[in-house]
Design an enzyme around this catalytic site. Structure first.
Site, short mmCIF file in Angstrom:
data_model
loop_
_atom_site.label_atom_id
_atom_site.label_comp_id
_atom_site.label_asym_id
_atom_site.label_seq_id
_atom_site.Cartn_x
_atom_site.Cartn_y
_atom_site.Cartn_z
N CYS A 131 0.63 -1.56 -0.28
CA CYS A 131 0.45 0.36 0.06
C CYS A 131 0.66 1.42 -0.37
CB CYS A 131 -0.90 -0.35 1.08
SG CYS A 131 -0.93 -0.82 2.55
N ARG B 290 7.34 -11.34 4.49
CA ARG B 290 7.18 -11.20 6.04
C ARG B 290 7.89 -12.21 7.25
NH1 ARG B 290 0.12 -10.75 5.37
NH2 ARG B 290 0.72 -8.29 4.35
N GLN C 115 0.88 -10.86 -3.72
CA GLN C 115 0.06 -10.62 -2.98
C GLN C 115 -1.24 -9.93 -4.76
OE1 GLN C 115 0.28 -7.91 0.17
NE2 GLN C 115 -0.98 -8.99 1.43
N ASP D 232 -2.55 -7.47 -5.26
CA ASP D 232 -3.26 -5.89 -4.31
C ASP D 232 -4.17 -4.82 -5.62
OD1 ASP D 232 -3.46 -5.91 -1.71
OD2 ASP D 232 -1.15 -5.49 -1.69
N HIS E 298 -5.45 -0.61 -5.52
CA HIS E 298 -5.82 -0.11 -3.91
C HIS E 298 -6.39 0.80 -5.27
CE1 HIS E 298 -2.03 -1.74 -2.51
NE2 HIS E 298 -2.80 -1.35 -1.15
N LYS F 231 -12.64 -4.17 7.98
CA LYS F 231 -12.65 -5.05 6.67
C LYS F 231 -14.26 -6.38 6.64
CE LYS F 231 -9.49 -8.15 8.55
NZ LYS F 231 -7.77 -9.11 8.29
N HIS G 180 -8.36 -1.00 0.23
CA HIS G 180 -7.73 -1.83 -0.23
C HIS G 180 -8.15 -2.66 -0.37
CE1 HIS G 180 -3.82 0.12 2.40
NE2 HIS G 180 -5.23 0.41 3.13
#
Length: 400
Positions: free
Chosen positions: A101, A130, A148, A150, A152, A231, A277
């Protein structure tokens, strides 16, 4: 038909059997993709790109490593630094990104924005790292390096509900491609939250409003939101009825504030956008593991690393097999020839173990008549076809 639990083969064993991926001591929790695994991965990414382009997203790519001060500013340092990796470069502290992000925010802030530009929808297949404890690593399900899917979205306040509505439709469209049903959870403010309570209340109401308007069933998961916003989580159900949390939609009023994001409204005044997100696969790695166990390696035609396996009965038939292969490859299919000096029965058994959707048996009769003898995985022989018939049959089975 659903597999019984005792008949299930783990995704690690399937990954080894089907030559898709491997784990190595040289890089714990960081999978190595073999050629067939890359085909599977690329097909998932191709589907992702096609659907996102149609849905009005722009694809971006942000750096894997950025300065530590960025993560301090975003809030990740306070809430997540124990799970991050760090490096010193030119006497400057850097962090390897655990999330995508902040990079998307920097791109949004790189130019002056007008209200007519919003919503801005950025999508990224972003590699993140991670730190997971070594004892918790589990094939592709629990890794230290993963991609990911992802996105945004930067939206005006009045666009929040309409954009989340579109995201929910896109999630449903994706999961339908694989035949997954799913459950929905609304996760609310955690104890370790960032920002003002009234902003959180506003964000939670917006998410709940969309779910109610779409008449979707959901459960409230108190206190399980992200540190920057509430979320909606999606739990897909596999062929054994097991639940896997994959997709998520998160509403964030905090990060645009921290990074001073703004656009110029129609009254020529600066306004703060709201950030959504969003992920659908969750991670490519975990989704692949779920698919492997869901299908037990018997993938639909469009996903199979090798779609057609050609089995010549004898060496004399190989040149015709190569003609068939060229024709199929010209039509866009992934094809292999088993030209080993082995009996045809063994070739058929081994191809079945590799779970290829189609086998073509070619001997004297097929070569003389310009035909192929077709076997379908889990079905058996479906007869002889000429090349036009075969291509028509395969085309009907492709999903996109």
């Amino acid at each position: 038909m659903s597999l019984k639990a005792e008949e299930r083969v783990s995704h690690q064993k399937l990954g080894q059997q089907l030559e898709l991926f491997m784990s190595m001591e040289e890089a714990p929790g960081m999978p190595f993709y073999l050629p067939k695994g890359m085909v599977l991965r690329n097909e998932l990414e191709n589907l992702w790109r096609i659907k996102h382009q149609r849905a009005g997203y722009q694809e971006i790519k942000t750096p894997i490593m950025m300065k530590q001060e960025l993560w301090e500013k975003s809030g990740h340092w306070d809430h997540y630094h124990e799970n991050m990796y760090f490096a010193d470069v030119d006497e400057q502290k850097y962090a390897i990104k655990p999330m995508n992000c902040p990079g998307a925010v920097l791109i949004f802030n790189s130019k002056r924005r007008g209200y007519r530009e919003l919503p801005v929808r950025y999508a990224e297949l972003g590699l993140v790292h991670r730190h997971e404890l070594s004892g918790s690593l589990n094939g592709l399900l629990r890794v230290r390096a993963f991609t990911q899917d992802d996105a945004h979205l930067f939206v005006r306040e009045e666009q929040i509900e309409s954009e989340i509505d579109k995201v929910l439709d896109l999630v449903d469209e994706f999961y339908s491609e694989f035949g997954f049903s799913y459950k929905i959870e609304l996760s609310t403010r955690p104890q370790d939250f960032m920002g003002a309570v009234e902003v959180w209340d506003q964000a939670e109401l917006a998410l709940e409003s969309v779910l109610k308007k779409k008449q979707l069933e959901y459960q409230v998961n108190e206190g399980d939101g992200a540190f920057y916003g509430p979320k909606i989580d999606f739990h897909i159900l596999d062929s054994l009825g097991r639940s896997w949390q994959c997709g998520t939609v998160q509403l964030d009023f905090q990060m645009p504030e921290k990074f001073h994001c703004q656009y110029i409204d129609e009254d020529n005044q600066p306004r703060r956008p709201i950030m959504i997100h969003r992920a659908i696969y969750g991670s490519i790695e975990r989704f692949m593991a779920i698919l492997l166990e869901h299908f037990q390696g018997s993938f639909p035609l469009w996903l199979a690393p090798v779609q057609v396996k050609i089995l010549p009965i004898a060496d004399a038939h190989i040149s015709y097999c190569e003609e068939v292969k060229r024709r199929l490859e010209h039509e866009g299919y992934r094809v292999e020839i088993d030209d080993r000096i082995e009996k045809i029965g063994l070739k058929i058994r081994e191809a079945a173990l590799q779970k290829h959707p189609y086998m073509l048996i070619i001997g004297d009769q097929e070569m003389e008549q310009g035909m192929v003898s077709v076997r379908k995985h889990k079905v058996g022989s479906i007869g002889e076809m000429d090349m036009d018939e075969l291509i028509g049959h395969l085309t009907c089975e492709q999903r996109f």
